[in-house]
Design a protein around this motif. Sequence first.
Motif, short mmCIF file in Angstrom:
data_model
loop_
_atom_site.label_atom_id
_atom_site.label_comp_id
_atom_site.label_asym_id
_atom_site.label_seq_id
_atom_site.Cartn_x
_atom_site.Cartn_y
_atom_site.Cartn_z
N ASN B 97 0.83 -1.20 0.00
CA ASN B 97 0.00 0.00 0.00
C ASN B 97 0.87 1.26 0.00
O ASN B 97 0.60 2.22 -0.71
CB ASN B 97 -0.92 0.01 1.23
N LEU B 98 1.92 1.22 0.80
CA LEU B 98 2.82 2.37 0.86
C LEU B 98 3.62 2.50 -0.44
O LEU B 98 3.85 3.59 -0.94
CB LEU B 98 3.78 2.25 2.05
N TRP B 99 4.02 1.35 -0.95
CA TRP B 99 4.81 1.38 -2.19
C TRP B 99 4.02 2.03 -3.33
O TRP B 99 4.55 2.83 -4.10
CB TRP B 99 5.25 -0.04 -2.56
N VAL B 100 2.74 1.67 -3.42
CA VAL B 100 1.90 2.24 -4.49
C VAL B 100 1.85 3.75 -4.37
O VAL B 100 2.01 4.48 -5.35
CB VAL B 100 0.46 1.65 -4.43
N ALA B 101 1.66 4.23 -3.14
CA ALA B 101 1.58 5.67 -2.95
C ALA B 101 2.91 6.34 -3.25
O ALA B 101 2.97 7.44 -3.80
CB ALA B 101 1.16 5.97 -1.51
N GLN B 102 3.98 5.66 -2.90
CA GLN B 102 5.30 6.25 -3.10
C GLN B 102 5.67 6.30 -4.58
O GLN B 102 6.34 7.24 -5.02
CB GLN B 102 6.34 5.41 -2.34
N ASN B 103 5.24 5.28 -5.32
CA ASN B 103 5.71 5.14 -6.69
C ASN B 103 4.67 5.38 -7.77
O ASN B 103 5.02 5.55 -8.93
CB ASN B 103 6.32 3.75 -6.89
N GLY B 104 3.41 5.36 -7.37
CA GLY B 104 2.33 5.47 -8.36
C GLY B 104 2.52 6.66 -9.28
O GLY B 104 2.36 6.55 -10.49
N HIS B 105 2.89 7.79 -8.72
CA HIS B 105 2.97 9.01 -9.54
C HIS B 105 4.28 9.11 -10.29
O HIS B 105 4.48 10.05 -11.03
CB HIS B 105 2.77 10.23 -8.66
N LYS B 106 5.16 8.12 -10.10
CA LYS B 106 6.45 8.20 -10.80
C LYS B 106 6.43 7.42 -12.11
O LYS B 106 7.44 7.37 -12.80
CB LYS B 106 7.56 7.61 -9.91
#
Lengths: 296, 256
Positions: B97-106
């Motif tokens: 869940n954290l990974w998605v938020a951290q990387n989703g916009h990249k």
Amino acid sequence: MDVYTITVLANIALFSFLAISAWLLLLVGEISFGQQAYFAIGAYTGGVSTAVLQLPFGIALLMAIAAGGLFAGLVAIPAMRLSGLHFSIASLAFAELVRSVLNVFQYQRWVDGYLTGPDGVNGFRDIRWIYDAGIDPGTYFLMILGCLSVVMLGVVMASYGRGMTIVRSVGENRRLAAAQGMNATRVRIITASVAGAIAALGGTLYAHMATYIEPAQFGLMIGVHSLAYGLIGGMGTVFGPLLGVLIDIGALETLRIFSGYRMIFFGGLVALVLIMRPRGILDEATVAKVQRWLRG
Amino acid sequence: MMLKLEGMSKHFGGVKAVDDVSLTMNEGEIFGLIGPNGSGKSTTINLITGLYAPTSGTVSLEGRDLTALAQHERTALGVARTFQNIRLFGNLSVAENLWVAQNGHKQRRQHFISRWFKAGGLQDTNIDELLRFSRLHSKKDSLASALSFGEMRRLEMARALASNPKVLLLDEPAAGASIEDGQLLGERIRAVRDRGVSILLIEHMMELVMGITDRMAVLNFGRKIAEGTPSDIQSNPDVRAAYLGTKNKNKEPADA
Ligand SMILES: Nc1ncnc2c1ncn2[C@@H]1O[C@H](COP(=O)(O)OP(=O)(O)O)[C@@H](O)[C@H]1O
Ligand SMILES: [Mg+2]
């Protein structure tokens, strides 16, 4: 191994391509009844490549993968504007459209004294590459297995490298994924395209094993089964759809006790699993538990 | 200034959910947004993140106009939020869940292939640190759906922080929490601010809002009726009439 065993194993492997294909779409949030369309596109593209165009087998595989990926991507661009039931119906309609087109599609040429190529409803015979190349069924089965392993390894690596996390997040909640900065539409189209390519790879391998293909082989029931395999096998791992195929083809179709009642058992099993384990036997919770246990 | 809303309105049919609201948040500020249920607080957040397109008005971040940008573009520029009704990826692990938020916009910035297949995303120090900060480290590999309610709220906030935002929009983060949990939450919100994140806090728990905000604004029926320091607000007669007097601070919150 006798030829019968090899045929059953090869069928399991070939269906696995379709099952993984439908399962990938499930992960990205869409129920597709139409992955057999790309299986058919792969079968015809591969068959034409080797039998009519006399291209090497490796090139035929690549052409089939490219055709499957391309068509699935092109279909996904408008279809992904739909969702839920509408997407499912569109997938089904496209599969039937492909079958109708193949029913009239003719592309026959004389090659070494044979007239070969797709001949509409009459099918496409003499896809003879494995015979011409002198490959025995056992070896060909190993080639299918090799291709399947590559596909599964790709999915496993994408899970390890978080590509699957992207797919799963979009599948679970598209809006939330978009709120996290994800371009959900693009993820969905790419996933659909990859799923189409995987089905097409399976299709071309099938065509070369069967040597004869016809549009009627790529009907709706194939699509429904492919979808059901992922649903019962589980959403948590790529071994889920494989488990589904093993249960249906490996057990129900092969074991004599089920003969004649296979569809009843399979239908009942799907209903039972979906009630007791809505996300399949190998669901995410189970996979998470196993992973934690493995890490100690 | 950090975040600026000018003449923001959002009408749903005849309902003026947000009506000509202008706000300015300074860098490093904890800015409170209060108001009775249905006064347009969540809608204001939805306008800032781009979930809703405004009927009129503009929103800008550090002078850059965001109004025409999509949600993911705003995330990439540094806008993050939590939801009033918890929204997590239940079938993904806490770390994922954290990974998605951290990387989703990249997505668009990195090499496509390497990102899909490159391992080690979850070993990221930022994620480990966030997990510790949110007291979720022992739950790293659990599915989000298996968490307790309090853990889910902490994960919501950790996830918002994972995208490395400049502005964090918190929509009733203490909903359902006890006063003590509210105090712990207040300390965490301050700690987040001390990392250089500006915070917009919507909250019904008055002890929390009055205690930690630098400035605040009050909405009523979609309109801004007051703005100032917590003590200004407490002594403002309009606010007392519209809001504080109604003593509905623990009323069941409306959905986002
Ligand atoms: N998507 C929507 N469609 C229609 N009306 C909405 C929508 N979202 C909010 N509203 C209405 O706008 C008003 C403000 O709602 P909201 O911003 O959720 O208030 P608050 O968060 O302050 O409780 C309410 O009257 C609500 O019913
Ligand atoms: Mg609200």
